[in-house]
Design a protein around this motif. Structure first.
Motif, PDB file in Angstrom:
ATOM      1  N   CYS A  27       0.827  -1.203   0.000  1.00  0.00           N
ATOM      2  CA  CYS A  27       0.000   0.000   0.000  1.00  0.00           C
ATOM      3  C   CYS A  27       0.865   1.257   0.000  1.00  0.00           C
ATOM      4  N   ALA A  28       0.240   2.366  -0.333  1.00  0.00           N
ATOM      5  CA  ALA A  28       0.904   3.670  -0.316  1.00  0.00           C
ATOM      6  C   ALA A  28      -0.129   4.712   0.076  1.00  0.00           C
ATOM      7  N   HIS A  29       0.359   5.893   0.449  1.00  0.00           N
ATOM      8  CA  HIS A  29      -0.543   6.987   0.806  1.00  0.00           C
ATOM      9  C   HIS A  29      -0.758   7.877  -0.421  1.00  0.00           C
ATOM     10  N   TYR A  30      -1.999   8.189  -0.666  1.00  0.00           N
ATOM     11  CA  TYR A  30      -2.385   9.027  -1.794  1.00  0.00           C
ATOM     12  C   TYR A  30      -3.114  10.259  -1.262  1.00  0.00           C
ATOM     13  N   ASP A  31      -2.692  11.426  -1.704  1.00  0.00           N
ATOM     14  CA  ASP A  31      -3.350  12.673  -1.326  1.00  0.00           C
ATOM     15  C   ASP A  31      -4.433  12.968  -2.356  1.00  0.00           C
ATOM     16  N   LEU A  32      -5.656  13.148  -1.879  1.00  0.00           N
ATOM     17  CA  LEU A  32      -6.803  13.322  -2.755  1.00  0.00           C
ATOM     18  C   LEU A  32      -7.528  14.621  -2.459  1.00  0.00           C
ATOM     19  N   ALA A  33      -8.083  15.205  -3.485  1.00  0.00           N
ATOM     20  CA  ALA A  33      -8.956  16.370  -3.342  1.00  0.00           C
ATOM     21  C   ALA A  33     -10.057  16.221  -4.372  1.00  0.00           C
ATOM     22  N   PRO A  49      -4.098   0.294  -1.878  1.00  0.00           N
ATOM     23  CA  PRO A  49      -3.184  -0.649  -2.524  1.00  0.00           C
ATOM     24  C   PRO A  49      -2.467   0.024  -3.692  1.00  0.00           C
ATOM     25  N   ALA A  50      -1.155  -0.102  -3.731  1.00  0.00           N
ATOM     26  CA  ALA A  50      -0.351   0.537  -4.779  1.00  0.00           C
ATOM     27  C   ALA A  50      -0.338  -0.339  -6.024  1.00  0.00           C
ATOM     28  N   THR A  51      -1.502  -0.530  -6.608  1.00  0.00           N
ATOM     29  CA  THR A  51      -1.635  -1.363  -7.797  1.00  0.00           C
ATOM     30  C   THR A  51      -1.372  -0.531  -9.050  1.00  0.00           C
TER      31      THR A  51
END
Length: 250
Positions: A27-33, A49-51
């Motif tokens: 997995c990874a962290h994703y910044d969303l807006a 999940p870093a797919t």
């Protein structure tokens, strides 16, 4: 025309619900807006999940890529949902979603592509621009008719890498990749070069499993109300087809 190139007739709507356990996948962290139900911009950071499908959504632009806003050029990192940007053919489109993933120095590194000024002739860009590995650029070529049945198609920028006009680079320091999405498929102008806003039709039908769709529902919160991306208007060239055009000359 292959199944990959045919345009779906129905809207794409992610399937809400739980996906496979994140513990089973990296997995990874994703910044969303995104535009929330109240019509205002909302921000969040989510561990997903870093797919390849998830990363493709946030890998169209490098930090510093300049889009054309209604008040002039604006860097990708300065955009907020609700902003409008210029699209090919005139007019503007509203950005409904922005996603980003940051990579620390010394870890896994994403590939970028430095597109030189006028690498695509009259299609631009006006000056060099750095795009992400999953960026798709709009191609207008006579062979598009025989390949996809129309005058234009989106093609992966990676297919045009030649070490000169389009150069693959892997920056050593900390970097961030970005993606944007609109209500439908758009060709936004990055330094004058038409680049596709993210649309899930990029993925093959085989990759859009229920697990992937569930992951993408978490990535795109603005679709929670049942709204999808709409059917794409412009088809896609495969990597091999785009390479063939690159060899013959765009």
């Amino acid at each position: 025309m292959t199944a990959y190139q045919r345009l779906p007739s129905a809207d794409f709507s992610p399937i809400p619900g739980s996906s496979a356990s994140d513990d089973e996948r990296a997995c990874a962290h994703y910044d969303l807006a995104w535009i929330g139900p109240n019509g205002r911009a909302t921000w969040d950071s989510r561990r997903l999940p870093a797919t390849p499908q998830i990363d493709a959504a946030v890998s169209s632009f490098a930090r510093g890529a300049m889009l054309q806003g209604i008040r002039g050029p604006i860097a990708i990192e300065d955009l907020v949902p609700g902003d409008r940007v210029s699209v090919r053919g005139g007019g503007t489109a509203q950005i409904d979603w922005i996603g980003a993933r940051s990579y620390r120095a010394g870890g896994d590194r994403p590939t970028f592509f430095r597109v030189a000024a006028h690498a695509f002739g009259g299609s631009g860009p006006l000056q060099h621009v750095v795009l992400g590995a999953d960026a798709h650029v709009l191609i207008e070529h006579i062979r598009c008719h025989e390949l996809v049945g129309g005058p234009v198609a989106f093609a992966p920028v990676a297919a045009f890498e030649d070490g000169h006009a389009v150069t693959a680079i892997v920056p050593p320091g900390e970097v961030t990749t970005y993606g944007i999405a609109c209500a439908g498929q758009e060709a936004v102008l990055a330094a004058g070069l038409p680049v596709e806003s993210y649309h899930p039709a990029r993925a093959t039908a085989q990759s859009l499993t229920r697990t992937v769709l569930s992951d993408m529902a978490r990535l795109f919160p603005q679709t929670a109300g049942g709204m999808g991306f709409g059917a794409p208007r412009i088809p896609y060239l495969t990597f091999a087809e785009a390479q063939g055009l690159a060899v013959s000359g765009i």
